[in-house]
Design a protein around this motif. Structure first.
Motif, mmCIF file in Angstrom:
data_model
loop_
_atom_site.group_PDB
_atom_site.id
_atom_site.type_symbol
_atom_site.label_atom_id
_atom_site.label_comp_id
_atom_site.label_asym_id
_atom_site.label_seq_id
_atom_site.Cartn_x
_atom_site.Cartn_y
_atom_site.Cartn_z
ATOM 1 N N GLU A 143 0.828 -1.204 0.000
ATOM 2 C CA GLU A 143 0.000 0.000 0.000
ATOM 3 C C GLU A 143 0.867 1.259 0.000
ATOM 4 O O GLU A 143 0.513 2.261 -0.638
ATOM 5 C CB GLU A 143 -0.920 -0.006 1.221
ATOM 6 N N LEU A 144 2.001 1.225 0.696
ATOM 7 C CA LEU A 144 2.912 2.373 0.670
ATOM 8 C C LEU A 144 3.452 2.617 -0.733
ATOM 9 O O LEU A 144 3.678 3.764 -1.128
ATOM 10 C CB LEU A 144 4.072 2.144 1.649
ATOM 11 N N ARG A 145 3.647 1.543 -1.475
ATOM 12 C CA ARG A 145 4.092 1.701 -2.863
ATOM 13 C C ARG A 145 3.034 2.421 -3.694
ATOM 14 O O ARG A 145 3.356 3.220 -4.576
ATOM 15 C CB ARG A 145 4.404 0.326 -3.452
ATOM 16 N N GLN A 146 1.771 2.153 -3.403
ATOM 17 C CA GLN A 146 0.691 2.822 -4.121
ATOM 18 C C GLN A 146 0.549 4.286 -3.697
ATOM 19 O O GLN A 146 0.034 5.113 -4.458
ATOM 20 C CB GLN A 146 -0.636 2.088 -3.866
ATOM 21 N N ARG A 147 0.998 4.598 -2.487
ATOM 22 C CA ARG A 147 0.899 5.964 -1.964
ATOM 23 C C ARG A 147 2.195 6.742 -2.158
ATOM 24 O O ARG A 147 2.493 7.657 -1.389
ATOM 25 C CB ARG A 147 0.556 5.905 -0.466
ATOM 26 N N TRP A 148 2.923 6.408 -3.167
ATOM 27 C CA TRP A 148 4.269 6.963 -3.404
ATOM 28 C C TRP A 148 4.296 8.489 -3.285
ATOM 29 O O TRP A 148 5.167 9.067 -2.634
ATOM 30 C CB TRP A 148 4.736 6.527 -4.793
ATOM 31 N N HIS A 149 3.386 9.179 -3.930
ATOM 32 C CA HIS A 149 3.424 10.642 -3.998
ATOM 33 C C HIS A 149 2.349 11.312 -3.139
ATOM 34 O O HIS A 149 2.079 12.498 -3.323
ATOM 35 C CB HIS A 149 3.276 11.102 -5.449
ATOM 36 N N ARG A 150 1.743 10.577 -2.236
ATOM 37 C CA ARG A 150 0.764 11.192 -1.356
ATOM 38 C C ARG A 150 1.458 12.077 -0.329
ATOM 39 O O ARG A 150 2.598 11.806 0.085
ATOM 40 C CB ARG A 150 -0.055 10.106 -0.643
ATOM 41 N N PRO A 151 0.830 13.142 0.135
ATOM 42 C CA PRO A 151 1.435 14.008 1.161
ATOM 43 C C PRO A 151 1.759 13.217 2.429
ATOM 44 O O PRO A 151 1.046 12.267 2.789
ATOM 45 C CB PRO A 151 0.360 15.065 1.421
ATOM 46 N N ILE A 152 2.825 13.603 3.089
ATOM 47 C CA ILE A 152 3.252 12.895 4.287
ATOM 48 C C ILE A 152 2.160 12.842 5.356
ATOM 49 O O ILE A 152 1.921 11.775 5.959
ATOM 50 C CB ILE A 152 4.549 13.519 4.852
ATOM 51 N N PRO A 153 1.433 13.938 5.637
ATOM 52 C CA PRO A 153 0.376 13.853 6.652
ATOM 53 C C PRO A 153 -0.721 12.847 6.298
ATOM 54 O O PRO A 153 -1.246 12.164 7.191
ATOM 55 C CB PRO A 153 -0.179 15.284 6.695
ATOM 56 N N ASP A 154 -1.053 12.747 5.005
ATOM 57 C CA ASP A 154 -2.078 11.780 4.598
ATOM 58 C C ASP A 154 -1.617 10.354 4.879
ATOM 59 O O ASP A 154 -2.359 9.541 5.437
ATOM 60 C CB ASP A 154 -2.405 11.947 3.109
#
Length: 240
Positions: free
Chosen positions: A147-158
């Protein structure tokens, strides 16, 4: 009316409910009757869906119940899982009795996501220890990594908020007494997975670890025991 020869799928939502209803009549009522009529010593039965742990004071009664249970289940076209059904020596006197026979430590067993171990308290008394199953923890960490791989460019707080919810959910079930080490290990592994993913976002400089520790403290709950000891949890009192 048609008769189906196939059951519900493994892991389906309705499966545990149907198992509870069916096994209440097939197993629970029958086992309670067997205990009243056949057991001379203490006998404890704990069942959740189709997972069952049964404790006996006397080994002979355990073996007699095992054979009777097999026969009972056969009447309803059910059978015990050969790899998951074991008769082991476990409890307050298990270590001492096995030592007298020149055997090793008492065997452990797995139940509802935990490994149960014959241990000792800080004062040297008998204590049943529960620790999270390592294979289940590794599987959960693999899910988080993907899941972290899918959230590669999500903001750090999210991402931090999402990870905090995951860790809190894990603690809500696994935060039982004697399991502090596993809780701390899970949080540490999640922090490292998040750190590695953040470092790959930039090729110029790696994220300093003190900054990563600050992020973990800001978003990930710290491990603490949330559930009471069994003797407190099951000490039911009635006003009468």
């Amino acid at each position: 009316m048609t008769v189906e020869e196939t059951g519900t799928g493994q892991g389906s939502v309705i499966s545990p409910l149907l198992a509870n209803v069916y096994l209440h009549y097939v197993f629970d009522l029958w086992a309670a009757r067997w205990r009243r009529r056949e057991a001379a010593g203490d006998m404890v039965i704990v069942r959740y869906a189709d997972d069952t742990v049964i404790g006996f004071e006397h080994e002979a009664e355990a073996r007699r119940f095992w054979e009777a249970m097999r026969a009972r289940l056969r009447e309803f076209s059910l059978s015990l899982h050969p790899a998951k059904t074991r008769l082991i020596e476990f409890g307050r006197s298990a270590a001492q009795n096995r030592a007298k026979r020149g055997l090793g430590k008492p065997e452990t067993f797995k139940f509802l996501g935990f490994v149960l171990i014959c241990g000792k308290s800080r004062r040297g008394g008998f204590l049943i220890k529960r620790t999270s199953r390592r294979d289940r923890m590794r599987a959960k960490l693999r899910e988080i990594k993907e899941e972290l791989r899918q959230r590669w460019h999500r903001p750090i707080p999210d991402t931090g908020t999402w990870l905090g919810q995951i860790v809190a959910g894990y603690f809500a079930y696994h935060a039982v007494p004697t399991n502090s080490a596993a809780l701390g290990a899970f949080r540490s592994h999640v922090t490292v997975l998040w750190y590695r993913r953040l470092c790959r976002r930039s090729q110029k400089a790696r994220l300093p670890w003190p900054r990563m520790a600050q992020l973990a403290d800001a978003f990930l709950p710290r491990p603490r025991i949330l559930h009471p000891w069994p003797n407190v949890r099951f000490a039911v009192r009635h006003p009468r």
